[in-house]
Enzyme design. Structure first.
Site, PDB file in Angstrom:
ATOM      1  CD  GLU A 109      -2.491   4.673   2.069  1.00 41.92           C
ATOM      2  OE1 GLU A 109      -3.522   4.935   1.556  1.00 41.92           O
ATOM      3  OE2 GLU A 109      -1.993   3.604   1.683  1.00 41.92           O
TER       4      GLU A 109
ATOM      5  CG  HIS B   6      -1.844  -1.167   1.139  1.00 42.22           C
ATOM      6  ND1 HIS B   6      -2.766  -0.977   2.106  1.00 42.22           N
ATOM      7  CD2 HIS B   6      -1.991  -2.295   0.695  1.00 42.22           C
ATOM      8  CE1 HIS B   6      -3.640  -2.382   1.963  1.00 42.22           C
ATOM      9  NE2 HIS B   6      -3.156  -2.898   1.149  1.00 42.22           N
TER      10      HIS B   6
END
Length: 160
Positions: free
Chosen positions: A59, A57
């Site tokens: 993030e 991901h």
């Protein structure tokens, strides 16, 4: 928490990066780390491809890079702008990296509505605020913000 004009500007930049990812066939997620003075420190697209890394991901990858590059003091004063709400894994990475603030577009709940039960994105509908509230360090959260604008890239990508 309230948002600023700068928040809107950087959040829209994360949407632009998410759209750029989608155009490359990459899952349409992006994150930007900005210091207390408004300087962009790092940007990150989703990293699912090419190895099909379900933990790639934007993030989480951004937090790994940031945590090994910047001091705790810089990270504590920084904001992560992300096109969609950090999932539980990503919220944990934000917490452990020590970033002080998160601003996000689409909520996990909205994302789950958009992606359904897609095998490459089995959305975990757990608000990042819940994850942060379980910690001992405060993380300010602003979002969902500009949610429908953020959702547009997902409508095109996941339902195509």
């Amino acid at each position: 928490m309230s948002h600023t004009e700068r928040d809107t500007q950087f959040l829209r930049e994360s949407f632009r990066l998410a759209e750029q990812a989608a155009q490359q066939g990459i899952h349409p997620f992006a994150a930007i780390l900005v210091d207390a003075d408004g300087k962009v420190l790092m940007e990150q697209l989703n990293a699912f491809l090419p190895e099909h890394d379900m933990t790639g991901h934007a993030e989480r990858v951004l937090m790994t890079r940031a945590n090994t590059t910047y001091s705790p003091e810089i990270l504590a004063g920084s904001t992560m702008y992300t096109s969609a709400e950090p999932c539980a894994m990503c919220a944990g990475a934000v917490y452990w990296a020590g970033v002080g603030r998160v601003v996000y577009g689409a909520s996990e709940k909205r994302l789950k509505e958009l992606t359904g039960n897609h095998p490459e994105n089995p959305t975990l509908d757990l608000p990042c605020r819940t994850v942060f509230a379980a910690g001992q360090r405060k993380v300010e959260v602003v979002g969902p913000l500009l949610e429908e604008e953020s959702a547009q890239v997902h409508v095109k990508f996941w339902q195509a």
